[in-house]
Write an enzyme that holds these catalytic residues in place. Structure first.
Site, PDB file in Angstrom:
ATOM      1  N   THR A 155      -1.693   7.300  -0.080  1.00 15.82           N
ATOM      2  CA  THR A 155      -2.927   7.310  -0.969  1.00 15.82           C
ATOM      3  C   THR A 155      -3.714   5.878  -0.640  1.00 15.82           C
ATOM      4  O   THR A 155      -4.841   5.795  -0.629  1.00 15.82           O
ATOM      5  CB  THR A 155      -2.624   6.989  -2.547  1.00 15.82           C
ATOM      6  OG1 THR A 155      -1.881   5.935  -2.733  1.00 15.82           O
ATOM      7  CG2 THR A 155      -1.831   8.372  -3.039  1.00 15.82           C
ATOM      8  N   ARG A 211       0.857  -1.211  -0.051  1.00 19.63           N
ATOM      9  CA  ARG A 211      -0.171   0.247  -0.054  1.00 19.63           C
ATOM     10  C   ARG A 211       0.945   1.325   0.105  1.00 19.63           C
ATOM     11  O   ARG A 211       1.966   1.295   0.910  1.00 19.63           O
ATOM     12  CB  ARG A 211      -0.746  -0.010   1.152  1.00 19.63           C
ATOM     13  CG  ARG A 211      -1.941  -0.998   1.479  1.00 19.63           C
ATOM     14  CD  ARG A 211      -2.919  -0.529   2.298  1.00 19.63           C
ATOM     15  NE  ARG A 211      -2.643  -0.257   3.730  1.00 19.63           N
ATOM     16  CZ  ARG A 211      -3.244   0.350   4.879  1.00 19.63           C
ATOM     17  NH1 ARG A 211      -4.431   0.239   4.637  1.00 19.63           N
ATOM     18  NH2 ARG A 211      -2.714   0.655   5.985  1.00 19.63           N
ATOM     19  N   ASP A 221       5.193  -6.096   9.163  1.00 20.99           N
ATOM     20  CA  ASP A 221       6.276  -6.140   9.976  1.00 20.99           C
ATOM     21  C   ASP A 221       6.312  -6.897  11.207  1.00 20.99           C
ATOM     22  O   ASP A 221       7.561  -7.265  11.659  1.00 20.99           O
ATOM     23  CB  ASP A 221       6.208  -4.580  10.747  1.00 20.99           C
ATOM     24  CG  ASP A 221       6.548  -3.436   9.407  1.00 20.99           C
ATOM     25  OD1 ASP A 221       7.232  -3.955   8.634  1.00 20.99           O
ATOM     26  OD2 ASP A 221       6.256  -2.353   9.626  1.00 20.99           O
ATOM     27  N   ASP A 261       0.966  -3.439  12.141  1.00 26.20           N
ATOM     28  CA  ASP A 261       1.286  -3.880  10.588  1.00 26.20           C
ATOM     29  C   ASP A 261       1.897  -5.447  10.836  1.00 26.20           C
ATOM     30  O   ASP A 261       2.607  -5.926  11.203  1.00 26.20           O
ATOM     31  CB  ASP A 261       2.552  -3.041  10.132  1.00 26.20           C
ATOM     32  CG  ASP A 261       2.946  -3.089   8.754  1.00 26.20           C
ATOM     33  OD1 ASP A 261       2.825  -2.115   8.058  1.00 26.20           O
ATOM     34  OD2 ASP A 261       3.114  -4.513   8.383  1.00 26.20           O
TER      35      ASP A 261
HETATM   36  C1  PRP Z   1      -0.802  -5.011   4.305  1.00 28.15           C
HETATM   37  C2  PRP Z   1      -1.684  -6.328   4.366  1.00 28.15           C
HETATM   38  C3  PRP Z   1      -2.514  -6.227   3.206  1.00 28.15           C
HETATM   39  C4  PRP Z   1      -2.741  -4.775   3.067  1.00 28.15           C
HETATM   40  C5  PRP Z   1      -4.158  -4.441   3.571  1.00 28.15           C
HETATM   41  O1  PRP Z   1       0.092  -4.879   3.394  1.00 28.15           O
HETATM   42  O2  PRP Z   1      -0.862  -7.567   4.458  1.00 28.15           O
HETATM   43  O3  PRP Z   1      -1.767  -6.693   1.930  1.00 28.15           O
HETATM   44  O4  PRP Z   1      -1.960  -4.093   3.940  1.00 28.15           O
HETATM   45  O5  PRP Z   1      -4.719  -3.107   3.213  1.00 28.15           O
HETATM   46  P1  PRP Z   1      -5.661  -2.747   2.160  1.00 28.15           P
HETATM   47  O6  PRP Z   1      -6.902  -3.646   2.591  1.00 28.15           O
HETATM   48  O7  PRP Z   1      -5.984  -1.438   2.466  1.00 28.15           O
HETATM   49  O8  PRP Z   1      -5.058  -2.954   0.970  1.00 28.15           O
HETATM   50  P2  PRP Z   1       1.106  -3.704   3.307  1.00 28.15           P
HETATM   51  O9  PRP Z   1       0.904  -3.010   2.027  1.00 28.15           O
HETATM   52  O10 PRP Z   1       1.648  -3.276   4.679  1.00 28.15           O
HETATM   53  O11 PRP Z   1       2.396  -4.568   2.683  1.00 28.15           O
HETATM   54  P3  PRP Z   1       3.374  -5.898   3.304  1.00 28.15           P
HETATM   55  O12 PRP Z   1       2.611  -6.987   3.483  1.00 28.15           O
HETATM   56  O13 PRP Z   1       4.513  -5.780   2.349  1.00 28.15           O
HETATM   57  O14 PRP Z   1       4.087  -5.219   4.751  1.00 28.15           O
HETATM   58  N1  URA Z   2      -2.320  -3.583   6.700  1.00 31.80           N
HETATM   59  C1  URA Z   2      -1.790  -4.047   7.827  1.00 31.80           C
HETATM   60  O1  URA Z   2      -0.813  -4.739   7.978  1.00 31.80           O
HETATM   61  N2  URA Z   2      -2.312  -3.571   9.223  1.00 31.80           N
HETATM   62  C2  URA Z   2      -3.583  -2.871   9.107  1.00 31.80           C
HETATM   63  O2  URA Z   2      -4.306  -2.608  10.211  1.00 31.80           O
HETATM   64  C3  URA Z   2      -3.996  -2.390   7.806  1.00 31.80           C
HETATM   65  C4  URA Z   2      -3.379  -2.727   6.844  1.00 31.80           C
END
Ligand code: PRP
Ligand code: URA
Length: 209
Positions: A108, A104, A203, A200
């Site tokens: 945005t 994400r 993380d 997160d």
């Molecule tokens: C997190 C999570 C989803 C997304 C959800 O990934 O694992 O993929 O956010 O958010 P959304 O429904 O608003 O799209 P992130 O973008 O943090 O990436 P990562 O898994 O690489 O940390």
């Molecule tokens: N992605 C995450 O990992 N946690 C949240 O709460 C939302 C998006």
């Protein structure tokens, strides 16, 4: 409209309580995510079709049951979805695994795709898309669109924690996809994080913060 199944199993709820705690470290967090995925997989495969098969036990001949031979695939949304793959494969070891990389944009909240590798025959498979978090629904929706562009027809989406916004978006943009949710939370905060959520997920799985 496809169904939304909220998991009520006590083991799933107990383990989700553990991963929500801020003091749970990466090792336990990873372990729990994998176990929750395994339990959710059990629930999400309840309606797989069975076929009769003739077998011999050591005692006699009988008509037993086996899975109908439908091919399955698991597709994690990177990174955090990776944490659910082992649990899924424990229950369905013959499944193929594809990967869709999305993150994400922090301002945005729109998903940015950076990787996609799917089984060659994915269009013939029933696909389980896995990601621990469904927040705005942008990432999940983009992943489902990608799979449909590749010809996949039968898709289920599994997440451990969902926000109402994410569910609404998937129902609007992908009304054919069944959604399996470990826990439905209250809302998103101003940064797009699920409240109460768990922070997160990527993380916490990989220890990157
Ligand atoms: C997190 C999570 C989803 C997304 C959800 O990934 O694992 O993929 O956010 O958010 P959304 O429904 O608003 O799209 P992130 O973008 O943090 O990436 P990562 O898994 O690489 O940390
Ligand atoms: N992605 C995450 O990992 N946690 C949240 O709460 C939302 C998006």
């Amino acid at each position: 409209m496809a169904k939304v199944v909220i998991m009520e199993h006590p083991l799933i709820q107990h383990k989700i309580g553990i991963i929500r705690r801020q003091e749970t470290g990466s090792r336990d967090f990873r372990h729990m995510i994998s176990e929750i995925a395994m339990l959710m997989c059990y629930e999400a495969t309840r309606d797989l079709k069975l076929a009769d098969v003739e077998i011999d036990t050591p005692i006699c001949h009988m008509t037993a049951k086996e899975l109908e031979g439908k091919k399955l695939a698991v597709v994690p949304i990177l990174r955090a979805g990776l944490g659910m793959v082992d649990g899924m494969l424990t229950m369905i070891p013959a499944a193929k695994v594809g990967h869709i990389g999305l993150y994400r944009n922090e301002e945005t909240l729109e998903p940015v795709e950076y990787y996609c590798k799917l089984p060659q025959d994915c269009a013939e498979r029933d696909v389980f898309v896995v990601d621990p978090m469904l927040a705005t629904g942008g990432s999940a929706s983009a992943a489902l669109t990608k799979l449909k562009e590749r010809g996949v027809k039968n898709i289920r989406f599994m997440c451990i924690i969902a926000a109402p916004d994410g569910i609404k978006r998937l129902q609007r943009e992908h009304p054919d996809v069944d959604i399996y949710v470990g826990a439905l939370d209250d809302h998103l905060n101003e940064n797009g994080y699920i409240v109460p959520g768990l922070g997160d997920a990527g993380d916490r799985i990989f220890g990157t913060k």
